[in-house]
Design an enzyme around this catalytic site. Sequence first.
Site, PDB file in Angstrom:
ATOM      1  N   ASN A  85     -72.405 -11.484  12.898  1.00  0.00           N
ATOM      2  CA  ASN A  85     -71.633 -12.704  12.678  1.00  0.00           C
ATOM      3  C   ASN A  85     -72.516 -13.797  12.082  1.00  0.00           C
ATOM      4  OD1 ASN A  85     -72.295 -14.882  14.962  1.00  0.00           O
ATOM      5  ND2 ASN A  85     -72.448 -12.836  15.864  1.00  0.00           N
ATOM      6  N   CYS A 120     -46.605 -21.602   8.176  1.00  0.00           N
ATOM      7  CA  CYS A 120     -45.205 -21.295   7.871  1.00  0.00           C
ATOM      8  C   CYS A 120     -45.053 -19.890   7.300  1.00  0.00           C
ATOM      9  CB  CYS A 120     -44.620 -22.337   6.913  1.00  0.00           C
ATOM     10  SG  CYS A 120     -45.358 -22.339   5.277  1.00  0.00           S
ATOM     11  N   LYS A 134     -77.292  -1.886  25.340  1.00  0.00           N
ATOM     12  CA  LYS A 134     -77.856  -1.428  24.075  1.00  0.00           C
ATOM     13  C   LYS A 134     -79.348  -1.704  23.987  1.00  0.00           C
ATOM     14  CE  LYS A 134     -73.809  -1.568  21.021  1.00  0.00           C
ATOM     15  NZ  LYS A 134     -73.256  -2.114  19.768  1.00  0.00           N
ATOM     16  N   ARG A 194     -73.197   5.808  14.276  1.00  0.00           N
ATOM     17  CA  ARG A 194     -74.105   5.008  13.449  1.00  0.00           C
ATOM     18  C   ARG A 194     -75.370   4.575  14.181  1.00  0.00           C
ATOM     19  NH1 ARG A 194     -69.990   2.645  14.365  1.00  0.00           N
ATOM     20  NH2 ARG A 194     -70.842   0.581  14.802  1.00  0.00           N
TER      21      ARG A 194
END
Length: 1044
Positions: free
Chosen positions: A560, A615, A511, A498
């Site tokens: 993000n 739980c 990068k 990509r």
Amino acid sequence: MAEPMDVAAAAAAPAPAPADVDEGLYSRQLYVMGHEAQRRMASSDVLIVGLNGLGVEVAKNVILAGVKSLTLYDPTPASYGDLSAQFYLTEADLGQPRAAASKAKLAELNEYVQVSLTPEGQALDGAYLSGFRVVVAIDQLLAEQLRLNDLCRECGACFLAGDVRGVAAAIFCDFGASFTCYDVDGEPAASAMISAVTQENPAAVTCLEDHRHGLETGDFVTITGVEGMEELNGQEFQITVTGPYTFELPTVDATGYANYIRGGYVNQVKKPVELSFRTMREALVSPGEFLLADFAKMDRPPVLHQAFRGLHAYMREHGGALPPPGDAAAAEEVWQEAQRINAAAKTDGDGSEAALHVENFEDAKDVVLRVALVAAGVTSPMCAAMGGVLGQEVLKAASGKFCPIRQWFYIDALETLSDEPLPAEEVAPRGSRYDGQIAVYGATLQTKICAQRVFLVGAGAIGCEMLKNWAMMGVGCGDAGGVHVTDMDRIERSNLSRQFLFRSTDIGQPKSTTAAASAKRMNTDMRVSPYEAKVAPSTEDVFDTDFYDGLDAVCTALDNIDARLYMDSRCLFFGLPMYESGTMGTKGNTQIVVPHLTEHYGATRDPPEKSVPVCTLKNFPHQIEHTIQWARDWFEGAFKQTPDSVNAYLSDAEFLKKLERQPNIRLETLTAVMRSLVGDRPRSFDDCVAWARLQFDKLFRNAILQLLHNFPLDHVTTSGAPFWSGSKKPPTPLVFSTSDEVHLEFIRSVARLRAQIYGITPSTDDESIVAALDGIDVPAFSPADGVKIAADEKEAAEEEKSSLSGGTSVDSEVSRIVDALPAPASLAGFRLSPVDFDKDVDEQMAVVMAVSNLRARNYKIPEADMHASRQIAGKIIPAIATTTAMVTGLISLEMFKVLQKKPLEAYKNGFANLAIPVFAFSEPGPPEKTKAMIKGEEKAFTAWDFLQVDGTGMTLKGLIDYMEDEYGVEVQMLSYGQAIVHSFMSSAKKRKERMPLPVKDVIELVTKTELPPLKYITLAAMCGDLDTGDEVDLPPLRFRLRQG
């Protein structure tokens, strides 16, 4: 859930497919396309005719995606007009055939794709085209498009055509009279847990009410795992939906079936769809329904259809030439041709479907003229956006995945143009690499573009595409301009499918520096500065006030939300535009943020993801996501937290004292340290195998036996309802067997990772592992009474509260362990090697997958393979190059508007899903206003507003007096971040002491931290009107600390 459908459809694939898929390279893309679609692409040969700016974008995207081969055809000599968008051409290539000049650079993108040129002298005839699965015609005359389409129909190849003319674009698809689409939307198949099935005719199924089933009438489903009415298991049914949680099985008479007891899953089965296309000759005259790009331009597609036909007619009469830029007479000729075609459509229909005739076409004259005036120009953003769309259509033709465009798609960005047509001299060619863009926007705006100073945050997939676009546009390429790019990450192999500025030789390199160097090779005038720093408060000494004051805009290329919100706050503070975009698979979005004109990024947020109850994870999982999260948590405890605790005990003299402040984990941590150093410390790999074997029983047998002891199968709640019902699935304890591959994989992977932690050489021989297992004595387990297990979140919270309070027994056990621990000095030099989980390391994922799948077996949850487990465990966002290209092109178009100071209604926020496909653009919302009475006069503020205060050397009292004099308010509270600098509620003595101090000193006194050398800080003030005492809602203070 889409994978089973693809497997079933493999036999119907358009061509035989290679079996192997390189998951390391295509990792993120496989979560978009799936393995079978990827294999079908890897067996497809593609021909692209035309290597202009749009053509090279399509070629790049198709190669990155991984087709079998790509053949290029374009003998057209490269010209200056190409250099505004054709990123694999430079000034050195002028006069060379475009395809030949681009081939070598395209071939570097993917080692698996054979890139070649059409042999010199080879005619594009039927015999030649028959060797391709897909043929793409770009920048071709209409007659040639029609000829190629006719030949493709004869030989069975899929045909696509695409044109970008200035700021208008057209795409056409013809995949033949019968085309199989194996997955129309690419969404995961719907799945839900069953809570009831009736003994009726037809049988009615009810799903758990905390999750809509997501099905539609006519869908096919399979049912598995039902207890009681087991006649339904393993069968496929077509359903009728009766509600968001219910549906019927019309073919099932369940009156004679056994009673439904509990459990079961319903899983959607996706079915292939046969689609039929018309030829271009048919669809040109009678295009049918257009794919709409912008609801604000609902009447635009038919107008553009006629406009493009008018352009083709003009080109036919002028030897293939487009109207010269800014030539009003030539544009008028295009209008006359379009008007003639539209008028003739009233009588030219073939009777089966009326030819397209646009009513009141004269009202659209200005649109046609504006298209014609800039048609000879080219812009990189438009080519990038359409290269993403058309590239995805090529992949659809090659793979049968996702629904194709049927059949025409038109889009324009006329709102990016100047309000009035530019004079011919303003758009005339200058012998410059920007001639193509100057033909659209003019030389004056080009000068502004080159002078832009932009900060690109992120050099991943979006960042690479943005740098390419900007290099072509000329952003930061002038003497006064510049581009800053930052990214902390290093290049990984999975990036290469990509992030097209990187090559395999760049793996491990930064990068930012690599991307910057690649962009500069595309345009040597680009002034680009790379950084390897994150954007955060901790780096405000790097990206300081002077840095932001020197910018014109910020572009976020982040993955993000937190980083986006931080950059949003920086853009608010410094009044900078923000170009925002993001992708998830075939879905992409863009948002343009303009100071004082639009709302800022953080003004609206998506709701936070729902967390899984504790739980549920601990005792009552019912989805594979639950077991994978549980496996990740176990991995973290066993291979990261415990080794870290051991090392802290051995190296930090304050470790035990610090642990006293964490009573809820103190005993558990000390027990783990004790076992790691004494009882369970391995001396050989066989010891690691033994530990793994005991862990198997502890996790997947003993814990389950204890749970069933506490809550037997016939257990009922206080209300008398069955305990094991709804989402609570009764588990089954596992019995270890070396003949079970998943059992053995757990031992193998866990033992090897434990050996790694202790620095022990692991065995690679399964036979020796099995032999070691034979000699292990596994103690029998008997469930104990009095063990508390939380049955719901309320009990879990009470259990947590109880653990915090500790108790005498806990304290005595802690003391016993502390006394028994070996002294750190006795283990001098001994340390464990903690493992930081990395989703891309197969050895670690093998542990997570084995643990997850074994727990899934406990609860009869369908297991997940390595590929699916990796995505869930690593929270991998699906990604593909086509969507990235599209969103970066769309958001780059907004820069032209910002530089022209366009009004709000000209800007576009965008959303698209290339799979369906669907496009939606909307006008950004204006910033919300807050009103306040200041000295009796009403004022309005937005989030973009600050009260500017020159606080150089100003004391706290001076600031309070300034606010009284300037705004007529009393400062009741003043804060810097989370620190309260001044409060009317604090003691009089403290207020008196602080008043004569400089504001900077007060902040440092309160925070106990020295402020970095900032020029400005933000202060929040809670104020009341001096006269009325009413609260006054003022903007934050932009407080100047120093000059210069």
